[in-house]
Design a protein around this motif. Structure first.
Motif, PDB file in Angstrom:
ATOM      1  N   PRO A 254       0.828  -1.154   0.335  1.00  0.00           N
ATOM      2  CA  PRO A 254      -0.279  -0.112   0.247  1.00  0.00           C
ATOM      3  C   PRO A 254       1.608   1.268  -0.158  1.00  0.00           C
ATOM      4  CG  PRO A 254      -1.031  -1.601   0.908  1.00  0.00           C
ATOM      5  CD  PRO A 254       0.554  -1.420   1.304  1.00  0.00           C
ATOM      6  N   SER A 255       1.538   1.432   0.677  1.00  0.00           N
ATOM      7  CA  SER A 255       2.840   2.243   0.722  1.00  0.00           C
ATOM      8  C   SER A 255       3.247   2.504  -0.425  1.00  0.00           C
ATOM      9  CB  SER A 255       3.985   1.836   2.115  1.00  0.00           C
ATOM     10  OG  SER A 255       4.713   3.187   1.914  1.00  0.00           O
ATOM     11  N   ALA A 256       4.285   1.114  -1.422  1.00  0.00           N
ATOM     12  CA  ALA A 256       4.682   1.764  -2.096  1.00  0.00           C
ATOM     13  C   ALA A 256       3.778   2.089  -3.639  1.00  0.00           C
ATOM     14  CB  ALA A 256       5.252   0.220  -2.885  1.00  0.00           C
ATOM     15  N   LEU A 257       2.553   1.426  -3.530  1.00  0.00           N
ATOM     16  CA  LEU A 257       1.295   1.968  -4.565  1.00  0.00           C
ATOM     17  C   LEU A 257       1.328   3.646  -3.862  1.00  0.00           C
ATOM     18  CD1 LEU A 257      -1.741   0.348  -5.582  1.00  0.00           C
ATOM     19  CD2 LEU A 257      -2.216   3.011  -4.582  1.00  0.00           C
ATOM     20  N   ARG A 258       1.079   3.796  -3.066  1.00  0.00           N
ATOM     21  CA  ARG A 258       0.929   5.431  -2.836  1.00  0.00           C
ATOM     22  C   ARG A 258       1.610   6.823  -3.017  1.00  0.00           C
ATOM     23  NH1 ARG A 258      -1.277   3.323   2.325  1.00  0.00           N
ATOM     24  NH2 ARG A 258       0.778   4.424   3.102  1.00  0.00           N
ATOM     25  N   GLN A 259       2.786   5.817  -2.770  1.00  0.00           N
ATOM     26  CA  GLN A 259       4.311   6.495  -3.167  1.00  0.00           C
ATOM     27  C   GLN A 259       4.252   6.761  -4.414  1.00  0.00           C
ATOM     28  OE1 GLN A 259       7.554   4.839  -1.156  1.00  0.00           O
ATOM     29  NE2 GLN A 259       6.414   5.614   0.565  1.00  0.00           N
ATOM     30  N   HIS A 260       4.156   5.919  -5.559  1.00  0.00           N
ATOM     31  CA  HIS A 260       4.536   5.545  -7.638  1.00  0.00           C
ATOM     32  C   HIS A 260       3.487   7.085  -7.248  1.00  0.00           C
ATOM     33  CE1 HIS A 260       7.707   2.958  -6.205  1.00  0.00           C
ATOM     34  NE2 HIS A 260       7.918   3.128  -7.723  1.00  0.00           N
ATOM     35  N   ILE A 261       1.933   6.717  -7.046  1.00  0.00           N
ATOM     36  CA  ILE A 261       0.732   7.481  -7.826  1.00  0.00           C
ATOM     37  C   ILE A 261       0.993   8.695  -7.595  1.00  0.00           C
ATOM     38  CG2 ILE A 261      -1.333   7.285  -8.006  1.00  0.00           C
ATOM     39  CD1 ILE A 261      -1.593   4.614  -7.320  1.00  0.00           C
ATOM     40  N   GLY A 262       1.487   8.512  -5.694  1.00  0.00           N
ATOM     41  CA  GLY A 262       1.459  10.243  -5.937  1.00  0.00           C
ATOM     42  C   GLY A 262       2.261  10.199  -6.872  1.00  0.00           C
ATOM     43  N   ARG A 263       3.687  10.143  -6.967  1.00  0.00           N
ATOM     44  CA  ARG A 263       4.787  11.207  -8.051  1.00  0.00           C
ATOM     45  C   ARG A 263       3.695  11.874  -8.798  1.00  0.00           C
ATOM     46  NH1 ARG A 263       8.255   8.137  -5.100  1.00  0.00           N
ATOM     47  NH2 ARG A 263       9.299   6.727  -7.327  1.00  0.00           N
ATOM     48  N   TRP A 264       3.578  10.118  -9.737  1.00  0.00           N
ATOM     49  CA  TRP A 264       3.117  10.477 -11.258  1.00  0.00           C
ATOM     50  C   TRP A 264       2.192  11.530 -10.995  1.00  0.00           C
ATOM     51  CZ3 TRP A 264       2.226   4.251 -10.610  1.00  0.00           C
ATOM     52  CH2 TRP A 264       3.577   3.501 -11.608  1.00  0.00           C
ATOM     53  N   LYS A 265       1.046  11.532 -10.205  1.00  0.00           N
ATOM     54  CA  LYS A 265       0.218  11.994 -10.357  1.00  0.00           C
ATOM     55  C   LYS A 265       0.732  13.697 -10.618  1.00  0.00           C
ATOM     56  CE  LYS A 265      -3.740  14.565 -10.880  1.00  0.00           C
ATOM     57  NZ  LYS A 265      -4.090  14.589 -12.922  1.00  0.00           N
ATOM     58  N   ALA A 266       2.218  13.804 -10.444  1.00  0.00           N
ATOM     59  CA  ALA A 266       1.914  15.755  -8.972  1.00  0.00           C
ATOM     60  C   ALA A 266       2.998  15.368 -11.139  1.00  0.00           C
ATOM     61  CB  ALA A 266       3.101  15.256  -8.745  1.00  0.00           C
ATOM     62  N   ALA A 267       3.150  14.355 -11.686  1.00  0.00           N
ATOM     63  CA  ALA A 267       4.043  14.488 -12.614  1.00  0.00           C
ATOM     64  C   ALA A 267       3.118  15.286 -13.989  1.00  0.00           C
ATOM     65  CB  ALA A 267       4.869  13.527 -13.251  1.00  0.00           C
ATOM     66  N   THR A 268       1.411  15.120 -13.916  1.00  0.00           N
ATOM     67  CA  THR A 268       0.485  15.556 -15.098  1.00  0.00           C
ATOM     68  C   THR A 268       0.288  16.906 -14.916  1.00  0.00           C
ATOM     69  OG1 THR A 268      -1.317  14.405 -12.921  1.00  0.00           O
ATOM     70  CG2 THR A 268      -0.147  12.918 -14.543  1.00  0.00           C
ATOM     71  N   ILE A 269       0.331  17.451 -13.716  1.00  0.00           N
ATOM     72  CA  ILE A 269       0.022  18.613 -13.814  1.00  0.00           C
ATOM     73  C   ILE A 269       1.215  19.643 -14.475  1.00  0.00           C
ATOM     74  CG2 ILE A 269      -0.142  20.639 -12.232  1.00  0.00           C
ATOM     75  CD1 ILE A 269      -0.770  18.333  -9.766  1.00  0.00           C
ATOM     76  N   LEU A 270       0.360  20.808 -15.137  1.00  0.00           N
ATOM     77  CA  LEU A 270       0.657  21.354 -16.272  1.00  0.00           C
ATOM     78  C   LEU A 270       2.103  22.646 -15.684  1.00  0.00           C
ATOM     79  CD1 LEU A 270      -0.963  20.967 -19.991  1.00  0.00           C
ATOM     80  CD2 LEU A 270       0.831  19.574 -18.460  1.00  0.00           C
ATOM     81  N   ASP A 271       1.050  23.195 -14.181  1.00  0.00           N
ATOM     82  CA  ASP A 271       1.593  24.195 -14.307  1.00  0.00           C
ATOM     83  C   ASP A 271       2.192  23.867 -12.847  1.00  0.00           C
ATOM     84  OD1 ASP A 271      -0.891  24.424 -12.718  1.00  0.00           O
ATOM     85  OD2 ASP A 271      -2.017  25.763 -12.923  1.00  0.00           O
TER      86      ASP A 271
END
Length: 277
Positions: A254-271
């Motif tokens: 669960p921790s690994a999933l949250r960490q990876h997806i959190g970083r990936w989502k942050a990278a989708t933010i354009l501004d």
């Protein structure tokens, strides 16, 4: 008089369309996370699907193993094999429960030609609609006829389009797609991407595509996501997440999933602004 067939925009106020519009207004791209139904790594009692959404996933895509479906990507193929013993009825019920738990979450179902051969169109469309699926992702569509069949069932069709696809076929598929197409960056899931070549492809698609598109097949880190986010409507990540979960002790997943997806989502933010959840 009989009621007219439903359309993708009729389903629950068009969850997929609303999601894409919200993200576009917030200058974000859609993070789509792929999971395999019945694989203990991705649909176990710890609810990886809901954990993925809590961590930042905007859309969930699910693979449905059937007897003759053999994905070519190694991680997805192993995931399908782990799921072989799961009762398919149980997978449909699990999807329906996820829909009840997350009524606004767009749910996609990955469909191979073998999926249709094993289940038949009528059963596949009926079960998908009953479970609350919003769209079917067609891995290898032959043409627009299947997309029109899906739309007649009230679902959205998302055709997968390979880089070398015939331009005339691409135009027909784009015309028949209600929301999106899915552009493959490689010939199989989990492939090692040449970032420069994949970025050039995505930029060219951004200039020429007739529909917004997701990109996938081989995406695994934030650098790649940022490179594609300018032109694509979103990214799909599956093999990388499944690989991470398979190499992680169960208690730490669960921790690994949250960490990876959190970083990936942050990278989708354009501004660079915080994710709007």
């Amino acid at each position: 008089m009989d009621a007219p067939p439903s359309t993708p925009s009729d389903r629950a106020g068009d969850r997929l369309g609303r999601c894409l519009n919200r993200l576009d207004a917030a200058r974000q791209r859609a993070l789509t996370i792929y999971l395999t139904l019945g694989d203990p790594l991705t649909t176990d009692p710890s609810d990886p699907a809901l954990a993925a959404v809590d961590a930042g996933a905007d859309i969930l895509e699910f693979g449905l193993p059937t007897p003759n479906t053999r994905p070519r990507g190694e991680e997805i193929a192993r995931s399908f094999e782990r799921a072989r013993g799961t009762d398919q009825e149980q997978s449909w019920e699990w999807l329906g429960e996820l829909r009840r738990t997350a009524p606004d979450l767009p749910l996609l179902l990955l469909v191979y030609p073998e999926t249709v051969a094993d289940l038949g169109w009528d059963r596949l469309l009926s079960r998908a609609a009953t479970a609350g699926v919003d769209a079917l992702v067609l891995a290898r569509p032959d043409g627009p006829d299947d997309l029109e069949r899906i739309a007649a069932a009230g679902l959205s069709a998302v055709p997968g389009i390979a880089p070398a696809a015939d331009p005339a076929l691409v135009r027909r598929l784009e015309s028949a797609a209600a929301h999106l197409t899915y552009r493959n960056l490689a010939d199989r899931t989990g492939a090692d991407l040449d970032l420069a070549a994949a970025t050039r492809l995505t930029r060219r698609l951004g200039e020429t595509a007739g529909r917004p598109f997701l990109v996938g097949f081989g995406i695994r880190d934030e650098e790649q996501i940022r490179a594609f986010a300018t032109d694509a409507a979103g990214v799909v990540i599956g093999s990388r997440l499944i690989s991470v979960l398979s190499r992680t002790e169960p208690a730490a997943r669960p921790s690994a999933l949250r960490q990876h997806i959190g970083r990936w989502k942050a990278a989708t933010i354009l501004d660079g602004s915080p994710p709007e959840r």
